[in-house]
Design a protein around this motif. Structure first.
Motif, PDB file in Angstrom:
ATOM      1  N   LEU A  92       1.020  -1.233  -0.061  1.00  9.99           N
ATOM      2  CA  LEU A  92      -0.117  -0.085   0.023  1.00  9.99           C
ATOM      3  C   LEU A  92       0.780   1.347  -0.059  1.00  9.99           C
ATOM      4  O   LEU A  92       2.079   1.261   0.234  1.00  9.99           O
ATOM      5  N   THR A  93       0.166   2.333  -0.387  1.00  8.56           N
ATOM      6  CA  THR A  93       0.883   3.696  -0.449  1.00  8.56           C
ATOM      7  C   THR A  93       0.522   4.200   0.983  1.00  8.56           C
ATOM      8  O   THR A  93      -0.648   4.110   1.173  1.00  8.56           O
ATOM      9  N   CYS A  94       1.586   4.747   1.637  1.00  9.26           N
ATOM     10  CA  CYS A  94       1.193   5.654   2.789  1.00  9.26           C
ATOM     11  C   CYS A  94       1.378   7.169   2.580  1.00  9.26           C
ATOM     12  O   CYS A  94       2.433   7.744   1.981  1.00  9.26           O
ATOM     13  N   PRO A  95       0.339   7.915   3.062  1.00 10.02           N
ATOM     14  CA  PRO A  95      -0.980   7.628   3.682  1.00 10.02           C
ATOM     15  C   PRO A  95      -1.777   6.669   2.593  1.00 10.02           C
ATOM     16  O   PRO A  95      -1.802   7.221   1.480  1.00 10.02           O
ATOM     17  N   SER A  96      -2.375   5.804   2.887  1.00 12.36           N
ATOM     18  CA  SER A  96      -3.648   5.211   2.152  1.00 12.36           C
ATOM     19  C   SER A  96      -4.722   5.878   1.941  1.00 12.36           C
ATOM     20  O   SER A  96      -5.074   6.525   2.616  1.00 12.36           O
ATOM     21  N   ALA A  98      -8.637   5.839  -0.112  1.00 15.57           N
ATOM     22  CA  ALA A  98      -9.892   4.848  -0.215  1.00 15.57           C
ATOM     23  C   ALA A  98      -9.708   4.089  -1.549  1.00 15.57           C
ATOM     24  O   ALA A  98     -10.563   2.972  -1.677  1.00 15.57           O
ATOM     25  N   SER A  99      -8.911   4.541  -2.528  1.00 15.72           N
ATOM     26  CA  SER A  99      -8.974   3.667  -3.747  1.00 15.72           C
ATOM     27  C   SER A  99      -7.727   2.469  -3.549  1.00 15.72           C
ATOM     28  O   SER A  99      -7.762   1.833  -4.605  1.00 15.72           O
ATOM     29  N   ASP A 100      -6.918   2.437  -2.606  1.00 17.52           N
ATOM     30  CA  ASP A 100      -6.049   1.441  -2.122  1.00 17.52           C
ATOM     31  C   ASP A 100      -6.799   0.026  -2.059  1.00 17.52           C
ATOM     32  O   ASP A 100      -7.673  -0.063  -1.586  1.00 17.52           O
ATOM     33  N   LEU A 101      -6.156  -1.061  -2.617  1.00 20.63           N
ATOM     34  CA  LEU A 101      -6.495  -2.392  -2.179  1.00 20.63           C
ATOM     35  C   LEU A 101      -6.476  -2.913  -0.567  1.00 20.63           C
ATOM     36  O   LEU A 101      -7.070  -3.572  -0.164  1.00 20.63           O
ATOM     37  N   THR A 102      -5.331  -2.155  -0.035  1.00 22.06           N
ATOM     38  CA  THR A 102      -4.877  -2.401   1.058  1.00 22.06           C
ATOM     39  C   THR A 102      -5.027  -1.382   2.046  1.00 22.06           C
ATOM     40  O   THR A 102      -4.704  -0.062   1.787  1.00 22.06           O
ATOM     41  N   SER A 103      -5.684  -1.528   3.263  1.00 23.95           N
ATOM     42  CA  SER A 103      -5.770  -0.402   4.209  1.00 23.95           C
ATOM     43  C   SER A 103      -5.223  -0.672   5.688  1.00 23.95           C
ATOM     44  O   SER A 103      -5.301  -1.912   6.014  1.00 23.95           O
ATOM     45  N   VAL A 104      -4.844   0.232   6.515  1.00 21.71           N
ATOM     46  CA  VAL A 104      -4.333  -0.086   7.629  1.00 21.71           C
ATOM     47  C   VAL A 104      -5.014   1.011   8.673  1.00 21.71           C
ATOM     48  O   VAL A 104      -5.201   2.050   8.284  1.00 21.71           O
ATOM     49  N   SER A 105      -5.484   0.438   9.896  1.00 23.63           N
ATOM     50  CA  SER A 105      -6.074   1.335  10.579  1.00 23.63           C
ATOM     51  C   SER A 105      -5.461   1.025  12.148  1.00 23.63           C
ATOM     52  O   SER A 105      -4.905  -0.124  12.324  1.00 23.63           O
ATOM     53  N   LEU A 106      -5.354   1.963  12.869  1.00 24.64           N
ATOM     54  CA  LEU A 106      -4.906   1.824  14.436  1.00 24.64           C
ATOM     55  C   LEU A 106      -6.060   2.124  15.374  1.00 24.64           C
ATOM     56  O   LEU A 106      -6.877   3.038  15.115  1.00 24.64           O
ATOM     57  N   THR A 107      -5.922   1.348  16.427  1.00 27.54           N
ATOM     58  CA  THR A 107      -7.031   1.361  17.375  1.00 27.54           C
ATOM     59  C   THR A 107      -6.336   1.561  18.816  1.00 27.54           C
ATOM     60  O   THR A 107      -5.622   0.661  19.192  1.00 27.54           O
ATOM     61  N   GLY A 108      -6.607   2.311  19.608  1.00 30.04           N
ATOM     62  CA  GLY A 108      -6.276   2.534  20.976  1.00 30.04           C
ATOM     63  C   GLY A 108      -4.558   2.743  21.072  1.00 30.04           C
ATOM     64  O   GLY A 108      -4.227   2.159  22.033  1.00 30.04           O
ATOM     65  N   CYS A 109      -4.138   3.769  20.194  1.00 34.44           N
ATOM     66  CA  CYS A 109      -2.645   3.914  20.328  1.00 34.44           C
ATOM     67  C   CYS A 109      -2.316   5.174  20.801  1.00 34.44           C
ATOM     68  O   CYS A 109      -1.107   5.790  20.481  1.00 34.44           O
ATOM     69  N   SER A 110      -2.922   5.772  21.757  1.00 33.54           N
ATOM     70  CA  SER A 110      -2.817   7.207  22.460  1.00 33.54           C
ATOM     71  C   SER A 110      -1.758   6.833  23.422  1.00 33.54           C
ATOM     72  O   SER A 110      -1.325   5.700  23.863  1.00 33.54           O
ATOM     73  N   SER A 111      -1.255   8.066  24.079  1.00 37.05           N
ATOM     74  CA  SER A 111      -0.305   7.760  25.188  1.00 37.05           C
ATOM     75  C   SER A 111      -0.925   7.386  26.395  1.00 37.05           C
ATOM     76  O   SER A 111      -0.253   6.937  27.111  1.00 37.05           O
ATOM     77  N   THR A 112      -2.331   7.397  26.708  1.00 37.85           N
ATOM     78  CA  THR A 112      -2.894   6.912  27.659  1.00 37.85           C
ATOM     79  C   THR A 112      -3.332   5.287  27.772  1.00 37.85           C
ATOM     80  O   THR A 112      -3.639   4.793  28.729  1.00 37.85           O
ATOM     81  N   ASP A 113      -3.333   4.943  26.508  1.00 42.65           N
ATOM     82  CA  ASP A 113      -3.844   3.560  26.413  1.00 42.65           C
ATOM     83  C   ASP A 113      -2.613   2.452  26.613  1.00 42.65           C
ATOM     84  O   ASP A 113      -1.282   2.805  26.443  1.00 42.65           O
ATOM     85  N   ALA A 114      -3.022   1.242  27.196  1.00 41.09           N
ATOM     86  CA  ALA A 114      -1.854   0.414  27.587  1.00 41.09           C
ATOM     87  C   ALA A 114      -1.567  -0.510  26.371  1.00 41.09           C
ATOM     88  O   ALA A 114      -0.643  -1.482  26.346  1.00 41.09           O
TER      89      ALA A 114
END
Length: 156
Positions: A92-96, A98-114
């Motif tokens: 994939l190209t970064c940043p991805s 909507a037309s990309d075949l592959t996408s990446v998402s992050l969940t809960g990656c803030s400085s307060t999350d474990a």
């Protein structure tokens, strides 16, 4: 001395009636073997792609753990793209977008999350490794493949 021939005589046209039967048998057997082989190879291609997506999600989660906290989506996306570059899945190209075949998402990656979760999604239905033959039932092939990896973040 006189020798008797004990084998019965066959009419001269008896072999001609059986001449094309081997071709017909081969056509039926080949068709069945081709269908079975196509199913096995298509399943293997989907399985391989799922494994590549899983490995990319794990590499992205590993990069999120090793990067300065909080990790950025661009850095994790680059790690996922590098992992996909070694497989047949298009990186994939970064940043991805909507037309990309592959996408990446992050969940809960803030400085307060474990913990931090990296989800990689690949639209397999739009770009299968092997072409899907319309003569066969390919409804079992998933339209998208998705994998998620979670990692505990370093304590600040």
């Amino acid at each position: 001395m006189f020798v008797l021939n004990t084998q019965p005589r066959r009419p001269p046209h008896a072999g001609r009636r059986q001449r094309g039967i081997a071709s017909i048998e081969f056509a039926f057997v080949f068709l069945l073997l081709f269908i079975a082989m196509y199913g096995v190879v298509t399943f293997g291609a989907v399985f391989y792609t799922q494994q590549a997506i899983s490995r990319a999600a794990e590499d992205g989660a590993r990069a999120a753990r090793l990067l300065p906290q909080p990790p950025s989506l661009a850095s994790v996306c680059q790690a996922v793209s590098n992992s996909l570059a070694s497989s047949v899945v298009p990186p994939l190209t970064c940043p991805s977008s909507a037309s990309d075949l592959t996408s990446v998402s992050l969940t809960g990656c803030s400085s307060t999350d474990a913990s931090c979760a990296v989800t990689v999604t690949y639209r397999y239905g739009d770009n299968p490794i092997l072409p899907l033959v319309s003569l066969f039932d390919t409804s079992w092939v998933p339209p998208k493949l998705q994998s998620r990896a979670t990692v505990a973040l370093k304590a600040s």
